[in-house]
Design a protein around this motif. Structure first.
Motif: not given
Length: 470
Positions: A227, A370-378, A395
């Motif tokens: 992250y 997981i939170l960081n990757i999800s936000i980045n992806y969105l 994050s």
């Protein structure tokens, strides 16, 4: 005991501050004046990719190794020797993974070359860090300070000089790699001369002790690095600006990252002591925990506020020669808050490691990643490097809140919390003052006024005295 912590913190802080400042000067003064934004983006991307993949070689072994050597100093050479074998094997695997990953992601040949050279430097420095665990276990951090300064001076000063003389990024990365080998040589020599000889006798019991403690931390450490580093990789692929976005985000991140050496040095010095105090089950652990939170809040909150408010002035001063320096300022305004939060999340991570809360540490790091990757992806496709900055702030906030709640109910409570209100009020008052006078004074005077007001305030409130005496 606190005098030992102060001495070791000072040694680590001075050395790592010198190293971080040298790296900062390289990034903000040398690179922008001699290379294009595209080239800077490639260099920063290579740095993030190699540090991310190299994280698997640590395998969570550093904290358990320091902890076990602290508790069993006479057996330190056996712990070091067996852990070194593991680290070397993992380093070989990591280098292969760096090469394969860069090919799969379709990076240019220039970027791949930078990844290979910086990757070797990262892996060699990682092996050297294993020897520094001996310095920390014996609480003689001034030896680590010496090796850090030597490596950074060679990599940054010599490398910068060659850049000024006209070498390209590839040649500079060769110097960085050589500096890594110098770091390793010095670390090995100091350990052998001052502390213990190496012992490579295979000992399954030691492997079991280290790996049983390390593997849960390894998963947590890897996700922690994910992250912190995956955003640069995602940015290069999801942003319409490509590696240009890496330059804007990476330069802002470098400025913020220069300040995070403070919590790293302070909590690194406190880790051995907190490990012992928790094992002994004394009130001293609770006192150390409280002092750590107070110290990091005292430093982190005003930094976040001041850096965010003065982001435009700072960025213009450092990067006005770049065509789109305002892009860097936008990222810095947000990343300053993640930097301030890092001061406190470092306390959370150190407490979980010192108390050997492996499962909690792993779960917390996995959820944060997981939170960081999800936000980045969105949000990267829409907001580019600004999206990365937002994801980092969210994050770090999540890590801080959930981590402190767990520590409060499962490990230890703070002795007192009244200092939180005083520091928050004083920091935001300083921020309001900076906003009111921002347009009337130059940057250097704004920094002095803000620093003077804050230091005067905490002195009058007795926070400095309280931090030393409680």
């Amino acid at each position: 005991m606190m005098s030992v912590v102060f001495k070791n913190t000072s040694a680590l802080l001075v050395s790592h501050t010198i190293g971080r400042l040298l790296s900062l000067l390289l990034t903000v003064l040398i690179l922008p004046n001699y290379f294009t934004e595209q080239q800077i983006g490639s260099y920063l991307l290579a740095m993030f990719v190699t540090s991310l993949i190299a994280s698997i070689t640590e395998l969570g072994m550093q904290a358990p190794l320091i902890r076990e050597m602290t508790l069993h100093l006479k057996a330190s050479r056996h712990f070091l020797g067996n852990t070194l074998i593991i680290r070397i094997l993992l380093s070989i695997m990591a280098f292969i993974l760096m090469v394969v990953t860069s090919k799969l992601l379709g990076y240019s040949s220039e970027t791949m070359t930078l990844i290979k050279l910086l990757g070797l430097a990262e892996l060699v420095n990682g092996i050297a860090q294993l020897f520094r665990c001996v310095f920390r276990a014996f609480e003689k951090m001034h030896y680590e300070a010496f090796t850090v300064i030597a490596e950074r001076v060679m990599a940054t000063v010599v490398g910068s000089g060659l850049i000024i003389l006209g070498v390209d990024l590839k040649d500079f990365c060769v110097i960085v790699m050589i500096a890594g080998f110098v770091n390793l040589f010095l670390s090995v020599s100091l350990v052998r001369a001052r502390f213990t000889k190496l012992a490579f006798n295979f000992d399954l019991a030691i492997w079991r002790v280290i790996l049983v403690q390390a593997l849960p931390f390894a998963i947590g450490n890897i996700f922690n690095l994910i992250y912190f580093r995956i955003d640069m990789v995602m940015l290069s692929k999801l942003s319409v600006d490509g590696e240009l976005a890496n330059a804007w985000y990476g330069l802002a991140f470098t400025i913020v990252n220069a300040f995070t050496i403070v919590p790293g040095a302070f909590m690194g010095a406190m880790f051995p002591m907190m490990s012992r105090e928790f094992e002994e089950g004394t009130i001293a652990f609770r006192r150390s925990y409280t002092n750590a939170v107070r110290a990091m809040l005292l430093l982190g909150l005003p930094l976040a506020i001041g850096l965010s408010i003065l982001a435009d002035e700072i960025t213009f001063l450092l990067f006005s020669q770049l065509e789109q320096w305002q892009k860097i300022s936008q990222g810095l305004q947000l990343l300053s808050w993640s930097g301030g939060l890092t001061f406190l999340t470092t306390v959370v991570i150190t407490v979980l490691r010192a108390t050997d809360k492996r499962r909690a540490f792993t779960v917390l790091m996995v959820l944060t990643a997981i939170l960081n990757i999800s936000i980045n992806y969105l949000i990267i496709p829409k907001w580019s490097h600004i999206g990365c900055s937002i994801a980092m702030v969210i994050s770090e906030s999540f890590l801080l809140i959930v981590g402190f709640i767990y520590i409060h109910f499962k490990i230890s409570r703070l002795i007192k919390i009244d200092f939180v209100f005083r520091i928050v009020v004083l920091s935001f008052t300083m921020g309001v003052g900076l906003i009111l006078i921002q347009k009337f004074f130059p940057l250097w005077l704004l920094v002095l006024v803000g620093l003077g007001f804050y230091l005067g305030g905490i002195w009058m409130l007795g926070e400095l005295k309280a931090n030393l005496t409680h």
